[in-house]
Design a protein around this motif. Structure first.
Motif, mmCIF file in Angstrom:
data_model
loop_
_atom_site.group_PDB
_atom_site.id
_atom_site.type_symbol
_atom_site.label_atom_id
_atom_site.label_comp_id
_atom_site.label_asym_id
_atom_site.label_seq_id
_atom_site.Cartn_x
_atom_site.Cartn_y
_atom_site.Cartn_z
ATOM 1 N N ALA A 288 0.862 -1.154 0.083
ATOM 2 C CA ALA A 288 -0.222 -0.134 -0.019
ATOM 3 C C ALA A 288 0.827 1.090 0.088
ATOM 4 C CB ALA A 288 -1.045 0.032 1.325
ATOM 5 N N THR A 289 0.263 2.435 -0.554
ATOM 6 C CA THR A 289 0.937 3.792 -0.399
ATOM 7 C C THR A 289 -0.089 4.625 0.279
ATOM 8 O OG1 THR A 289 0.172 4.380 -2.637
ATOM 9 C CG2 THR A 289 1.942 3.379 -2.344
ATOM 10 N N ALA A 290 0.395 5.565 1.173
ATOM 11 C CA ALA A 290 -0.140 6.466 1.755
ATOM 12 C C ALA A 290 0.178 7.809 1.998
ATOM 13 C CB ALA A 290 -0.441 5.661 3.426
ATOM 14 N N TRP A 291 -0.658 8.801 2.618
ATOM 15 C CA TRP A 291 -0.135 10.123 3.099
ATOM 16 C C TRP A 291 -0.440 10.381 4.560
ATOM 17 C CZ3 TRP A 291 2.644 13.456 0.193
ATOM 18 C CH2 TRP A 291 2.660 13.277 -1.127
ATOM 19 N N PHE A 292 0.744 10.751 5.433
ATOM 20 C CA PHE A 292 0.279 11.134 6.524
ATOM 21 C C PHE A 292 0.434 12.596 6.776
ATOM 22 C CE2 PHE A 292 0.884 6.560 6.778
ATOM 23 C CZ PHE A 292 0.472 6.032 8.110
ATOM 24 N N ARG A 293 0.041 13.226 7.913
ATOM 25 C CA ARG A 293 0.334 14.623 8.303
ATOM 26 C C ARG A 293 0.702 14.780 9.813
ATOM 27 N NH1 ARG A 293 -5.196 17.822 7.317
ATOM 28 N NH2 ARG A 293 -6.134 17.434 9.237
ATOM 29 N N GLN A 294 1.575 15.911 10.231
ATOM 30 C CA GLN A 294 1.794 16.172 11.321
ATOM 31 C C GLN A 294 1.846 17.570 11.574
ATOM 32 O OE1 GLN A 294 5.592 14.128 12.841
ATOM 33 N NE2 GLN A 294 4.676 14.034 14.801
ATOM 34 N N LEU B 135 -2.856 9.540 10.031
ATOM 35 C CA LEU B 135 -2.978 8.925 8.590
ATOM 36 C C LEU B 135 -3.945 9.992 7.886
ATOM 37 C CD1 LEU B 135 -2.860 6.660 6.542
ATOM 38 C CD2 LEU B 135 -4.770 5.381 7.629
ATOM 39 N N VAL B 136 -3.944 10.170 6.740
ATOM 40 C CA VAL B 136 -4.818 11.045 5.812
ATOM 41 C C VAL B 136 -5.508 10.017 4.908
ATOM 42 C CG1 VAL B 136 -4.933 12.890 3.976
ATOM 43 C CG2 VAL B 136 -3.366 12.980 6.051
ATOM 44 N N ALA B 137 -4.678 9.537 4.176
ATOM 45 C CA ALA B 137 -5.338 8.465 2.943
ATOM 46 C C ALA B 137 -4.359 7.425 2.582
ATOM 47 C CB ALA B 137 -5.743 9.418 1.607
ATOM 48 N N VAL B 138 -5.068 6.339 2.201
ATOM 49 C CA VAL B 138 -4.273 5.099 1.718
ATOM 50 C C VAL B 138 -4.837 4.550 0.473
ATOM 51 C CG1 VAL B 138 -3.607 2.887 2.375
ATOM 52 C CG2 VAL B 138 -4.054 4.607 4.182
ATOM 53 N N ILE B 139 -3.852 3.817 -0.178
ATOM 54 C CA ILE B 139 -4.484 3.463 -1.612
ATOM 55 C C ILE B 139 -3.574 2.157 -1.614
ATOM 56 C CG2 ILE B 139 -2.766 4.557 -3.126
ATOM 57 C CD1 ILE B 139 -4.664 4.454 -5.105
ATOM 58 N N THR B 140 -4.313 0.894 -1.888
ATOM 59 C CA THR B 140 -3.673 -0.159 -1.748
ATOM 60 C C THR B 140 -3.318 -0.568 -3.366
ATOM 61 O OG1 THR B 140 -5.585 -1.789 -2.286
ATOM 62 C CG2 THR B 140 -5.290 -0.960 0.100
ATOM 63 N N SER B 141 -2.475 -2.073 -3.203
ATOM 64 C CA SER B 141 -2.037 -2.225 -4.669
ATOM 65 C C SER B 141 -3.163 -2.613 -5.485
ATOM 66 C CB SER B 141 -1.087 -3.442 -4.433
ATOM 67 O OG SER B 141 -1.653 -4.589 -3.850
ATOM 68 N N TYR C 13 -9.912 6.954 3.596
ATOM 69 C CA TYR C 13 -9.642 8.359 4.028
ATOM 70 C C TYR C 13 -9.837 8.711 5.504
ATOM 71 C CZ TYR C 13 -9.343 9.165 -0.931
ATOM 72 O OH TYR C 13 -8.977 9.156 -2.256
ATOM 73 N N ALA C 14 -9.177 9.578 6.025
ATOM 74 C CA ALA C 14 -9.488 9.801 7.757
ATOM 75 C C ALA C 14 -10.768 10.453 7.625
ATOM 76 C CB ALA C 14 -8.434 10.630 8.024
ATOM 77 N N ALA C 15 -11.725 10.624 8.742
ATOM 78 C CA ALA C 15 -12.508 11.354 8.746
ATOM 79 C C ALA C 15 -12.706 12.804 8.481
ATOM 80 C CB ALA C 15 -13.432 10.998 10.143
ATOM 81 N N PHE C 16 -11.449 13.368 8.616
ATOM 82 C CA PHE C 16 -11.327 14.824 8.763
ATOM 83 C C PHE C 16 -11.316 15.381 7.102
ATOM 84 C CE2 PHE C 16 -7.134 14.629 7.616
ATOM 85 C CZ PHE C 16 -6.389 13.882 8.556
ATOM 86 N N VAL C 17 -11.099 14.350 6.121
ATOM 87 C CA VAL C 17 -11.040 14.610 4.813
ATOM 88 C C VAL C 17 -12.167 15.095 4.261
ATOM 89 C CG1 VAL C 17 -10.563 13.686 2.664
ATOM 90 C CG2 VAL C 17 -8.973 13.207 4.384
ATOM 91 N N ARG D 245 -12.811 15.855 0.596
ATOM 92 C CA ARG D 245 -12.077 17.114 -0.059
ATOM 93 C C ARG D 245 -10.502 16.493 -0.782
ATOM 94 N NH1 ARG D 245 -10.156 20.515 3.878
ATOM 95 N NH2 ARG D 245 -9.844 18.566 5.194
ATOM 96 N N PHE D 246 -10.231 15.315 -0.364
ATOM 97 C CA PHE D 246 -8.970 15.128 -0.895
ATOM 98 C C PHE D 246 -9.165 13.530 -1.866
ATOM 99 C CE2 PHE D 246 -6.554 16.614 3.098
ATOM 100 C CZ PHE D 246 -7.001 17.772 3.003
ATOM 101 N N THR D 247 -8.385 13.522 -2.673
ATOM 102 C CA THR D 247 -8.430 12.177 -3.621
ATOM 103 C C THR D 247 -6.748 11.647 -3.511
ATOM 104 O OG1 THR D 247 -10.114 12.841 -4.714
ATOM 105 C CG2 THR D 247 -8.727 11.127 -5.668
#
Length: 116
Positions: free
Chosen positions: A33-39, A47-53, A59-63, A66-68
């Motif tokens: 998988a690949t993902a985006w985190f933030r701090q 965790l912000v978002a994940v996409i698997t192979s 997506y996190a609830a706070f998204v 709004r994000f893709t």
């Protein structure tokens, strides 16, 4: 681990858009998988978002739709397209790759500032 290079951050007004990119070496394999985190300072990396192979996304609830997150396998790049940005989205964003062969790898982090 592999070397991941992030780009696309910067300063944007509330309601604006940014696209983050993360480029990996061309010889990576067996990606789980690949993902985006933030701090933000004083807070835990989240965790912000994940996409698997297989292409499934989460997506996190706070998204709030709004994000893709997406990827281009030919270019070895994962993207985070962000729209309707809010001041609360201000953070350092990190890309993440998890593979069977190399384990977990992180990008260098890129700043996103949402402010008028």
């Amino acid at each position: 681990q592999v070397h991941l290079v992030e780009s696309g951050g910067g300063l944007v007004q509330p309601g604006g858009s940014l696209q983050l990119s993360c480029v990996a070496p061309g010889n990576i394999s067996s990606i789980i998988a690949t993902a985006w985190f933030r701090q933000t300072p004083g807070k835990q990396r989240e965790l912000v978002a994940v996409i698997t192979s297989g292409g499934r996304t989460n997506y996190a609830a706070f998204v709030k739709d709004r994000f893709t997150i997406s990827r281009d396998n030919e270019k070895n790049t994962v993207y985070l397209q962000m729209s309707s940005l809010e001041p609360e989205d201000t953070a350092v964003y990190y890309c993440n790759v998890n593979s069977v062969k190399t384990g977990v790898s992180w990008g260098q982090g890129i700043q996103v500032i949402v402010s008028s």
